[in-house]
Design a protein around this motif. Structure first.
Motif: not given
Length: 311
Positions: A178-184, A201-216
């Motif tokens: 399963t692939w998730k689109h995270v942005g450009t 430092r990644f800002l709030a607008a970049a939150a989608g690039y770090f899905p909750a399912t990404t392993p630690a």
């Protein structure tokens, strides 16, 4: 008019110059030195008087075991750090850095390899690979399709043909992946990330690039193009046997600023016992050194350690 001394009270000020004894580098000054202290350690042996109740010493023999220096500076010059850390110090020129690979994590400063020049353009993009057929993908793997980035949220094996890629944060099943689109894939400065000193430092607008399912520990793979600023690089504990000549060129402020000079012929620095990098006050750099005998100096009454000249 010749100089004369009016008092022997001492308030010392002055500069300290250091020169490698092998002559391979130009001498340099340590800058603002707060403390210069000398100490001589001895090993004493006594013959005690056991012949009467009063005791006391009949004989005493002392041998000098060490001649030490303690130098405290609040000038954090590269050369000072090199002395204190037994390091090398080299000046790196400004240069372009292309496609530097790294891993970004949300909510923290992500260091670059070099300190960037803030006046020059910096570009950051997601550094995913290209999707392949019937290939195993792990949770958090990233691929790029044209200009868009996708991350694996369910691990598995890709199908025999490429899926129809979604946008707008959508997901797609590809075989058992399963692939998730995270942005450009191209990220925008001050929207997705900010530049902080030597990192991003990644800002709030970049939150989608770090899905909750990404392993630690997986993070987001990125590549960065920037211009590195000219900078000093200090590599600690790469030198051990370097010896120096040290000259204190000072004054006695309490004695009409009369000059005083000390020349230590052969000095070897030890790694620092105190180096502060965070605090509310000016940091201090503590350096200690051993004064060794310069056996090339011969002659009656001549010290092999230090010569002091004063009015």
């Amino acid at each position: 008019m010749a100089l004369t001394s009016n008092t022997r009270g001492m308030i010392g000020k002055g500069t300290i110059r250091v020169r490698r004894r092998d002559g391979t580098e130009e001498p340099f000054e340590l800058g603002n030195v707060v403390t210069l202290e000398e100490s001589i350690s001895t090993d004493s042996k006594s013959r005690i008087n056991y012949q009467s109740a009063g005791g006391g010493e009949l004989d005493k023999q002392e041998k000098v075991t060490a001649y030490g220096l303690k130098i405290t500076s609040d000038d954090f010059k590269p050369q000072n750090l090199a002395l204190a850390l037994r390091a090398s110090a080299s000046l790196m020129a400004a240069a372009a850095v292309s496609n530097e690979l790294g891993t970004a994590y949300a909510g923290q400063n992500n260091p670059l390899e070099y300190i960037p020049d803030p006046s020059q353009t910096i570009t950051v993009s997601v550094a995913g690979g290209t999707r392949a057929n019937t290939t195993a993908y792990a949770l958090g793997d990233v691929v790029i399709n044209t200009t868009e980035a996708y991350v694996v949220t369910v691990a598995g094996t890709s199908g025999g043909t490429a899926p129809s890629w979604p946008t707008g944060g959508g997901t797609v099943t590809d075989g058992t992946v399963t692939w998730k689109h995270v942005g450009t894939s191209a990220l925008t400065k001050d929207t997705h990330y900010s530049v902080e000193g030597g990192g991003l430092r990644f800002l709030a607008a970049a939150a989608g690039y770090f899905p909750a399912t990404t392993p630690a520990g997986k993070g987001l793979p990125i590549k960065t193009n920037y211009t590195r600023n000219a900078q000093w690089v200090i590599e600690a504990l790469v030198n051990s046997g370097t010896e120096y000549e040290l000259i204190f060129n000072g004054i006695n402020e309490n004695d009409g600023s009369n000059p005083i000079r000390k020349r230590f012929y052969r000095v070897k620095f030890s790694p620092t016992g105190g180096l502060s990098s965070i605090g509310d006050d000016f940091a201090k750099l503590d350096m200690t050194a051993a004064v060794l005998a310069d056996t090339s100096i011969t002659g009656a009454g001549l010290s092999q350690y230090v010569k002091t000249q004063m009015i």
